[in-house]
Write an enzyme that holds these catalytic residues in place. Structure first.
Site, PDB file in Angstrom:
ATOM      1  N   SER A  18      27.314  36.989 -15.591  1.00  0.00           N
ATOM      2  CA  SER A  18      28.536  37.901 -14.727  1.00  0.00           C
ATOM      3  C   SER A  18      28.735  39.079 -15.671  1.00  0.00           C
ATOM      4  O   SER A  18      28.875  38.441 -16.678  1.00  0.00           O
ATOM      5  CB  SER A  18      29.164  37.871 -14.039  1.00  0.00           C
ATOM      6  OG  SER A  18      30.743  36.814 -13.939  1.00  0.00           O
ATOM      7  N   ILE A  20      30.013  41.657 -18.569  1.00  0.00           N
ATOM      8  CA  ILE A  20      29.878  41.803 -19.661  1.00  0.00           C
ATOM      9  C   ILE A  20      28.100  41.359 -20.232  1.00  0.00           C
ATOM     10  O   ILE A  20      26.986  41.862 -20.717  1.00  0.00           O
ATOM     11  CB  ILE A  20      30.493  42.111 -20.967  1.00  0.00           C
ATOM     12  CG1 ILE A  20      31.929  42.901 -19.656  1.00  0.00           C
ATOM     13  CG2 ILE A  20      30.368  42.889 -22.041  1.00  0.00           C
ATOM     14  CD1 ILE A  20      33.396  42.958 -20.904  1.00  0.00           C
ATOM     15  N   SER A 140      40.424  40.244 -26.480  1.00  0.00           N
ATOM     16  CA  SER A 140      40.606  41.700 -26.178  1.00  0.00           C
ATOM     17  C   SER A 140      41.829  42.254 -26.675  1.00  0.00           C
ATOM     18  O   SER A 140      42.328  41.285 -27.548  1.00  0.00           O
ATOM     19  CB  SER A 140      40.860  40.406 -24.628  1.00  0.00           C
ATOM     20  OG  SER A 140      41.570  41.148 -23.930  1.00  0.00           O
ATOM     21  N   TYR A 153      46.488  33.826 -20.639  1.00  0.00           N
ATOM     22  CA  TYR A 153      45.155  34.012 -21.131  1.00  0.00           C
ATOM     23  C   TYR A 153      45.111  34.857 -22.835  1.00  0.00           C
ATOM     24  O   TYR A 153      44.540  34.528 -24.018  1.00  0.00           O
ATOM     25  CB  TYR A 153      45.138  35.602 -20.410  1.00  0.00           C
ATOM     26  CG  TYR A 153      44.119  36.129 -20.645  1.00  0.00           C
ATOM     27  CD1 TYR A 153      42.743  35.158 -20.434  1.00  0.00           C
ATOM     28  CD2 TYR A 153      43.804  37.924 -21.214  1.00  0.00           C
ATOM     29  CE1 TYR A 153      41.763  36.375 -21.196  1.00  0.00           C
ATOM     30  CE2 TYR A 153      42.498  37.976 -21.329  1.00  0.00           C
ATOM     31  CZ  TYR A 153      41.895  38.002 -21.257  1.00  0.00           C
ATOM     32  OH  TYR A 153      40.222  38.169 -21.725  1.00  0.00           O
ATOM     33  N   LYS A 157      43.002  34.643 -26.743  1.00  0.00           N
ATOM     34  CA  LYS A 157      42.599  36.319 -27.020  1.00  0.00           C
ATOM     35  C   LYS A 157      43.441  36.264 -28.654  1.00  0.00           C
ATOM     36  O   LYS A 157      42.528  36.789 -29.698  1.00  0.00           O
ATOM     37  CB  LYS A 157      42.846  37.028 -26.574  1.00  0.00           C
ATOM     38  CG  LYS A 157      42.131  36.949 -24.917  1.00  0.00           C
ATOM     39  CD  LYS A 157      40.776  36.299 -25.322  1.00  0.00           C
ATOM     40  CE  LYS A 157      39.481  36.507 -23.936  1.00  0.00           C
ATOM     41  NZ  LYS A 157      38.297  36.143 -24.300  1.00  0.00           N
TER      42      LYS A 157
HETATM   43  N1  LIG Z   1      37.114  42.482 -17.756  1.00  0.00           N
HETATM   44  C1  LIG Z   1      37.720  42.554 -18.785  1.00  0.00           C
HETATM   45  O1  LIG Z   1      38.109  44.244 -18.511  1.00  0.00           O
HETATM   46  C2  LIG Z   1      37.544  42.625 -19.999  1.00  0.00           C
HETATM   47  C3  LIG Z   1      38.852  43.047 -20.920  1.00  0.00           C
HETATM   48  C4  LIG Z   1      38.681  42.131 -22.134  1.00  0.00           C
HETATM   49  C5  LIG Z   1      38.538  40.879 -22.737  1.00  0.00           C
HETATM   50  N2  LIG Z   1      37.625  40.716 -21.964  1.00  0.00           N
HETATM   51  C6  LIG Z   1      36.874  39.514 -22.308  1.00  0.00           C
HETATM   52  O2  LIG Z   1      35.293  39.467 -22.129  1.00  0.00           O
HETATM   53  C7  LIG Z   1      34.585  38.872 -21.259  1.00  0.00           C
HETATM   54  C8  LIG Z   1      34.035  38.667 -20.569  1.00  0.00           C
HETATM   55  O3  LIG Z   1      33.982  38.794 -19.638  1.00  0.00           O
HETATM   56  P1  LIG Z   1      34.126  39.291 -17.715  1.00  0.00           P
HETATM   57  O4  LIG Z   1      34.638  40.546 -18.032  1.00  0.00           O
HETATM   58  O5  LIG Z   1      32.969  39.779 -18.399  1.00  0.00           O
HETATM   59  O6  LIG Z   1      34.052  38.716 -17.124  1.00  0.00           O
HETATM   60  P2  LIG Z   1      33.008  37.891 -16.029  1.00  0.00           P
HETATM   61  O7  LIG Z   1      32.077  38.860 -14.994  1.00  0.00           O
HETATM   62  O8  LIG Z   1      34.107  36.746 -14.902  1.00  0.00           O
HETATM   63  O9  LIG Z   1      32.383  36.808 -17.147  1.00  0.00           O
HETATM   64  C9  LIG Z   1      32.856  35.306 -17.378  1.00  0.00           C
HETATM   65  C10 LIG Z   1      31.867  34.727 -17.730  1.00  0.00           C
HETATM   66  O10 LIG Z   1      32.495  33.603 -18.452  1.00  0.00           O
HETATM   67  C11 LIG Z   1      31.586  32.536 -17.390  1.00  0.00           C
HETATM   68  N3  LIG Z   1      32.239  31.063 -17.940  1.00  0.00           N
HETATM   69  C12 LIG Z   1      33.925  30.857 -17.891  1.00  0.00           C
HETATM   70  N4  LIG Z   1      34.164  30.253 -17.666  1.00  0.00           N
HETATM   71  C13 LIG Z   1      32.644  29.319 -18.888  1.00  0.00           C
HETATM   72  C14 LIG Z   1      33.006  28.099 -18.891  1.00  0.00           C
HETATM   73  N5  LIG Z   1      33.940  26.683 -18.906  1.00  0.00           N
HETATM   74  N6  LIG Z   1      31.880  27.471 -19.535  1.00  0.00           N
HETATM   75  C15 LIG Z   1      30.816  28.072 -19.509  1.00  0.00           C
HETATM   76  N7  LIG Z   1      30.661  30.092 -18.743  1.00  0.00           N
HETATM   77  C16 LIG Z   1      32.103  30.012 -17.889  1.00  0.00           C
HETATM   78  C17 LIG Z   1      31.123  32.801 -16.110  1.00  0.00           C
HETATM   79  O11 LIG Z   1      30.285  32.226 -15.846  1.00  0.00           O
HETATM   80  P3  LIG Z   1      30.232  31.111 -14.941  1.00  0.00           P
HETATM   81  O12 LIG Z   1      31.767  31.055 -14.262  1.00  0.00           O
HETATM   82  O13 LIG Z   1      29.027  31.010 -14.540  1.00  0.00           O
HETATM   83  O14 LIG Z   1      30.758  29.973 -16.027  1.00  0.00           O
HETATM   84  C18 LIG Z   1      30.770  34.210 -16.872  1.00  0.00           C
HETATM   85  O15 LIG Z   1      29.199  34.234 -16.996  1.00  0.00           O
HETATM   86  C19 LIG Z   1      35.756  37.769 -21.441  1.00  0.00           C
HETATM   87  O16 LIG Z   1      35.624  36.316 -22.364  1.00  0.00           O
HETATM   88  C20 LIG Z   1      36.876  38.303 -21.285  1.00  0.00           C
HETATM   89  O17 LIG Z   1      37.732  37.189 -21.426  1.00  0.00           O
HETATM   90  C21 LIG Z   1      37.240  41.245 -20.219  1.00  0.00           C
END
Ligand SMILES: NC(=O)c1ccc[n+]([C@@H]2O[C@H](COP(=O)([O-])OP(=O)(O)OC[C@H]3O[C@@H](n4cnc5c(N)ncnc54)[C@H](OP(=O)(O)O)[C@@H]3O)[C@@H](O)[C@H]2O)c1
Length: 256
Positions: A18, A20, A140, A153, A157
């Site tokens: 899902s 990014i 992050s 969290y 990070k």
């Molecule tokens: N969205 C933001 O505003 C934001 C800001 C700063 C940093 N980030 C960072 O960007 C990255 C991507 O986040 P996103 O925003 O795209 O969120 P997201 O859509 O919730 O994606 C998170 C991904 O991590 C996977 N995941 C979670 N736990 C896992 C595990 N134990 N083993 C394997 N995969 C796992 C999830 O897949 P499954 O549940 O299928 O395992 C999902 O594919 C993260 O590291 C997040 O901290 C996001």
């Protein structure tokens, strides 16, 4: 500035079911010979792979070091050496300090920090032997300074930001490129329930485009959206007293 050779044949993205990671997979599909995707949700990975040309799913839980090592081995047998690894899997949980939940904090460390370490452990022997490879660690802006309600969290990070500096220093001379990705707010499942304003929020597609552009340039720190992240960087420059005033005044208040 170190440059990436930018001729990746095999890329691996964790957290690709899902947000990014999923959008980055779509951008790389057809432009890289093999795009390996990992996350726990096999159904979502398989659906995405079915819509793509060069994408294959390798479901795993990044907290399981053996599973991560096995998948890296499987990918490299099937598709050759991993040239680009985007270690993007992550989990976010809002937590008031009064509701401190040790198991959730431990889980955050296991996914966000140890998940990345497990992948590096599996990737490094091959990359060191080849004297080549590109690893991107998704951290992050929440790692820049300690933010309210981010106890499960932000520290994970911050640890990744520190880790990336260590890796960059040690591995760059050995031919391995390290990138650190520090997003601001991105519209993904991770942020959809956030009960606070998210200034400058961008789509997952735009985030992935920015991420890929930075990777192609071999940049060390890749940030997006730029204006918001620069503002968060400015917090790092504030003296502690000024930072705590800003954090208490603007960040601590719960939305009504
Ligand atoms: N969205 C933001 O505003 C934001 C800001 C700063 C940093 N980030 C960072 O960007 C990255 C991507 O986040 P996103 O925003 O795209 O969120 P997201 O859509 O919730 O994606 C998170 C991904 O991590 C996977 N995941 C979670 N736990 C896992 C595990 N134990 N083993 C394997 N995969 C796992 C999830 O897949 P499954 O549940 O299928 O395992 C999902 O594919 C993260 O590291 C997040 O901290 C996001």
């Amino acid at each position: 500035m170190a440059t990436s050779k930018n001729d990746w044949k095999t890329a691996w993205i964790t957290g690709a079911s899902s947000g990014i990671g999923l959008e980055l997979a779509r951008l790389l599909d057809g432009k890289v010979d093999h795009v390996a995707l990992s996350a726990r949700s096999q159904d979502k990975l398989d659906t995405l792979a079915g819509q793509c040309k060069t994408v294959v799913s390798y479901p795993l839980d990044v907290t399981d070091a053996d599973a991560v090592a096995a998948s890296v081995g499987d990918i490299e047998v099937a598709a050759g050496p991993i040239d680009l690894a985007v270690l993007n899997a992550g989990a976010w949980q809002l937590m008031d300090i009064a509701d401190l939940d040790l198991s959730a904090i431990r889980a955050g460390i296991e996914v966000n920090y140890m998940g990345v370490v497990h992948a590096i452990d599996a990737l490094l022997p091959g990359m060191l032997a080849r004297g080549a490879g590109h690893i991107a660690i998704v951290a992050s802006v929440a790692g820049y300074r300690g933010l309210p309600r981010s106890v499960a969290y932000g520290p994970t990070k911050a640890a990744l930001i520190n880790l990336a500096e260590t890796l960059r220093t040690e591995l760059e001379p050995r031919g391995i490129t390290i990138s650190l990705v520090n997003p601001g707010f991105v519209d993904t499942p991770m942020t959809q329930d956030n009960p606070f304003p998210m200034p400058g929020i961008i789509s997952a597609r735009e985030a992935a485009q920015n991420l890929l552009a930075g990777l192609k340039r071999g940049k060390y720190e890749i940030i997006f959206p730029r204006a918001f992240v620069m503002a968060m960087k400015a917090l790092r420059l504030l003296p502690n007293a000024a930072f705590f005033w800003v954090a208490r005044t603007f960040l601590l208040k719960k939305p009504s």
